[in-house]
Scaffold this motif. Sequence first.
Motif, short mmCIF file in Angstrom:
data_model
loop_
_atom_site.label_atom_id
_atom_site.label_comp_id
_atom_site.label_asym_id
_atom_site.label_seq_id
_atom_site.Cartn_x
_atom_site.Cartn_y
_atom_site.Cartn_z
N PRO A 185 0.81 -1.23 0.00
CA PRO A 185 0.00 0.00 0.00
C PRO A 185 0.84 1.28 0.00
O PRO A 185 0.47 2.27 -0.62
CB PRO A 185 -0.83 -0.12 1.28
CG PRO A 185 -0.86 -1.59 1.58
CD PRO A 185 0.45 -2.12 1.11
N LYS A 186 1.99 1.25 0.67
CA LYS A 186 2.83 2.44 0.72
C LYS A 186 3.38 2.78 -0.66
O LYS A 186 3.36 3.95 -1.08
CB LYS A 186 3.97 2.21 1.70
CG LYS A 186 4.89 3.43 1.85
CD LYS A 186 5.99 3.15 2.86
CE LYS A 186 6.92 4.37 2.98
NZ LYS A 186 8.03 4.11 3.95
N LEU A 187 3.87 1.76 -1.38
CA LEU A 187 4.37 1.97 -2.74
C LEU A 187 3.26 2.48 -3.64
O LEU A 187 3.45 3.44 -4.39
CB LEU A 187 4.95 0.66 -3.28
CG LEU A 187 5.35 0.66 -4.76
CD1 LEU A 187 6.47 1.66 -5.01
CD2 LEU A 187 5.78 -0.75 -5.19
N ARG A 188 2.10 1.84 -3.54
CA ARG A 188 0.98 2.24 -4.39
C ARG A 188 0.55 3.67 -4.10
O ARG A 188 0.32 4.47 -5.03
CB ARG A 188 -0.19 1.27 -4.17
CG ARG A 188 -1.38 1.53 -5.06
CD ARG A 188 -2.43 0.45 -4.91
NE ARG A 188 -3.20 0.54 -3.69
CZ ARG A 188 -3.20 -0.35 -2.70
NH1 ARG A 188 -2.43 -1.43 -2.80
NH2 ARG A 188 -3.94 -0.20 -1.63
N ALA A 189 0.45 4.02 -2.83
CA ALA A 189 0.01 5.37 -2.47
C ALA A 189 1.00 6.42 -2.95
O ALA A 189 0.61 7.50 -3.42
CB ALA A 189 -0.19 5.47 -0.96
N GLY A 190 2.30 6.11 -2.83
CA GLY A 190 3.30 7.07 -3.27
C GLY A 190 3.25 7.32 -4.76
O GLY A 190 3.34 8.46 -5.22
N VAL A 191 3.07 6.25 -5.54
CA VAL A 191 2.99 6.39 -6.99
C VAL A 191 1.74 7.17 -7.39
O VAL A 191 1.79 8.08 -8.22
CB VAL A 191 3.02 5.01 -7.67
CG1 VAL A 191 2.75 5.16 -9.16
CG2 VAL A 191 4.37 4.34 -7.46
N ARG A 192 0.60 6.82 -6.79
CA ARG A 192 -0.65 7.49 -7.16
C ARG A 192 -0.64 8.96 -6.73
O ARG A 192 -1.23 9.80 -7.41
CB ARG A 192 -1.85 6.75 -6.55
CG ARG A 192 -2.11 5.42 -7.24
CD ARG A 192 -3.25 4.65 -6.59
NE ARG A 192 -4.53 5.27 -6.78
CZ ARG A 192 -5.28 5.15 -7.86
NH1 ARG A 192 -4.85 4.44 -8.90
NH2 ARG A 192 -6.47 5.73 -7.94
N ASP A 193 0.05 9.26 -5.64
CA ASP A 193 0.16 10.67 -5.23
C ASP A 193 0.95 11.46 -6.27
O ASP A 193 0.59 12.59 -6.62
CB ASP A 193 0.84 10.76 -3.87
CG ASP A 193 0.97 12.20 -3.39
OD1 ASP A 193 -0.08 12.84 -3.17
OD2 ASP A 193 2.11 12.69 -3.27
N ALA A 194 2.03 10.86 -6.78
CA ALA A 194 2.83 11.54 -7.81
C ALA A 194 2.04 11.67 -9.11
O ALA A 194 2.13 12.69 -9.80
CB ALA A 194 4.12 10.76 -8.06
N LEU A 195 1.26 10.67 -9.44
CA LEU A 195 0.46 10.72 -10.66
C LEU A 195 -0.56 11.86 -10.62
O LEU A 195 -0.93 12.41 -11.66
CB LEU A 195 -0.28 9.39 -10.86
CG LEU A 195 0.57 8.17 -11.24
CD1 LEU A 195 -0.27 6.90 -11.14
CD2 LEU A 195 1.13 8.32 -12.64
N GLY A 196 -1.01 12.20 -9.42
CA GLY A 196 -2.07 13.20 -9.28
C GLY A 196 -1.71 14.57 -9.80
O GLY A 196 -2.59 15.38 -10.09
N GLY A 197 -0.43 14.88 -9.93
CA GLY A 197 -0.05 16.21 -10.42
C GLY A 197 0.39 16.23 -11.86
O GLY A 197 0.94 17.23 -12.32
#
Length: 871
Positions: free
Chosen positions: A339-351
């Motif tokens: 979940p940590k890896l996934r959340a970090g990637v999706r947070d970066a994708l958001g911008g």
Amino acid sequence: MSGSDDTPLMQQWREAKSRHRDALLFFRVGDFYELFHSDAEEGARLLGLTLTSRNNGAAARVPLAGIPAKALDDYLARLVRLGRRVAICDQVEDPALAKGIVKREVTEVITPGTVLAEGLLSERRNNFLVAVVPEGREGADAFGLAVLDVSTGDLTARKVPAAELTAELGRLEASELLLPRALETSRLLVREAGGPAFTFRDDWMFEGDVCSDELLRAYAVQSLEGFGFQSGDVSLVRAAGALVQYLGEIRPAGVGHLKPVKILRPGHVMLLDEMTRRNLELVEPLRAGEEGGTLLAVMDETVTAMGARLLRRWILEPLVIPEDIWIRLDAVTELHGSPKLRAGVRDALGGISDLERLAGKVGTGRVAPRDLLGLRRSLERLPAIRDAGGEASSALLRSLTSDMDCLEDLRDLLGRAIADDPPATLQEGGVIRTGWSTELDDLREVRDGAVDFIAGLQTRERERTGISSLKVGFNKVFGYYLEVTKSNLDKVPDDFIRKQTLANGERYFTPELKAWEEKVFGAEDRIGQLEGELFGRIRAQVASEVTRLQDAGSRVAAVDVLTTFAQVAERLGYVRPEVHTGFDLEVRAGRHPVVETMMPREEFIPNDLVLDENGWIVVLTGPNMAGKSTVLRQVGLIQLLAQVGSFVPADAARLPVTDRIFTRVGASDNLARGQSTFMVEMSETAAIVHGATERSLVLLDEIGRGTSTYDGVSIAWAVTEYIHERLGARTIFATHYHELTQLGDLLAGVKNMNVVVREVGDDVVFLRRLADGGADRSYGIQVARLAGLPSGVIARARELLSELEGTHTHGGEGLGRRGAHRPGSEAPPDQLSMFQVEHPVVRRLRDIEPDGLSPKEALDLLYALRREAKD
């Protein structure tokens, strides 16, 4: 439309129109785009414009309709949806510098398949232009297809068998088809409302030599072998070359973001025909206009527009190579478990903005200042994705992220050159950041100093003249001025020069004010010119890196979809399927991914299903509304999701790699093609039995219901036998023909299952649970009562059903409990009891007293009854 007495403007219009006769010509005149002659009449009709006229010199007045230039995109969107072509004829020189009439040229032709403006595109789906070329001749066995999304530059070519052409075009959801005139009468291409626009061009434009030369010129290469073209790919060269040639005509300024042609060979993805796409509701609901209700709607938690488009393509292109499926599943598994890896990637994708379409804007010269700001901010997010991927262990995730080009040089360029809050258009000024150009900074300082001087002039002149109400003003027509009211005109000094008379006063200027005004205007003119030059250079530098931008966009899109699969799996409780190369299909506690989201989770009843060597065909029975169709679609969607590379809605799933998924669900007609409900049903069934193999999954919901009972059950029986004996495909056949349950005793690979219901008095309770064995009743009357049929109708139906069941129950060898015979056997007696309560012969037989008859009388009576029965 004779032009001998035309004004210069109309002569210019006529010349442009002669080159674009099949398009509506939007002709720029000042702040408006004008339509003339028949274009004006058609435009007024299609767009609701006011139709007027203009004086055309010595000639008669011509029809005229116009729109504000700033509203162009809104009107273009409406015309594109109608499938119309529009040519934009713009002013290509500054009116202030023009000698005579302003020069105009057609700068762009807009068609449904070539639009680029954001307002005309859906950000979450591709907009495809597809060129179709037959192999050799119109009746060929195969076609070459070239598929282009102009907004992203993606260009692919593939060869498609004639039998699969319709399905492939449907899957692509093309906006426009580019076709040689030889195909105008082809029966494979049917124009339908809401379908793609058809653009026919002369056959010579699709000739091999012409198209090959076009590709060599467009890509500046000496050979096409570097793209993967082989000796047998003539139709692919013709399709791709014709498409590139057409694009050059549509966009004279060129398309700098066009990617090299990518050849797609058969056998990498599953072909999904129209039936399957429609019946499984993959990306569009069965009922047009409805929101949601599709697999795409459930699965789409993508963060970027690029990811949304790729997800749609992946759903419509399931993989068929096991290794490709496993690689995707490995990536999803890692993201799901971290979940940590996934959340970090999706947070970066958001911008991240739409890098693919930003690259398209840059390549076509349509990029605006705020686009470059969005690009810079997007590039700033890429290192976070690359760094997160450094922790990944799955091969696909590592390849997408760890060696990602983050374009630091381009990010640095845009950070130093573009202002943090640029205007929407270059003309507004202030696009280039302070410090980027010394000359520009000096000019801005001169301008700002002059503006400050003029601003302070009001205070100084009030003190000098004693006119406390004097004010300094500005407008675009008169420039800067000093305004004095009538009551103070006697205080005006001699060096004030009258500029404009007003109702309540006068406007003046002074030599000093004029000198500073010229400084301001001169500086602003040069600033505008210089900003345009600098922006053009920056844009050119970005354009030179389009290929790198496109690669980054593709990687971001794939990462977005993979993280979305993991996110959906976590939220909805999906599991990783075991995808294997054998034939057995086993689903434990499977669920319908769409239906379960439309009801509380605890209300959906999961079901188990096994198709293996002990039974690869299931005859599924049960009443209407029990959920047979849901079970069929559920199995199809689970299989498809697995081959897309996603987790699936089940407690466990072991699934074979399937080459095709065939579905035949529901009944509908196609009046536009002259096909009845039964003809559509039989056509769909024929397509299945001709196209399925032992590696296919076949989902049938009723066959033969559009004809008589005996015809229908015979066809259903024969189709099931054919699938069992000839195809060997894994099949679920939902049916109301209980006669088919006898196939479970006759054929080794057929087993019976039913959707369980429970009777409570006159009511029926649907348990939505699968069980072994066949159902013995359809409960049609109970369902009819639930649907609201009048009680009198229900009561009469019960009477008739009781009578028919009594009449047709007999001991002869047959297929079912109600007297349906094995196909080919003699039909049962006429069903007169539905219309006559009692046959006259039966009535006479009931009145006979056999013991009182002599042998001769009995024989005579028998002959008499026989004659009556024949009558």
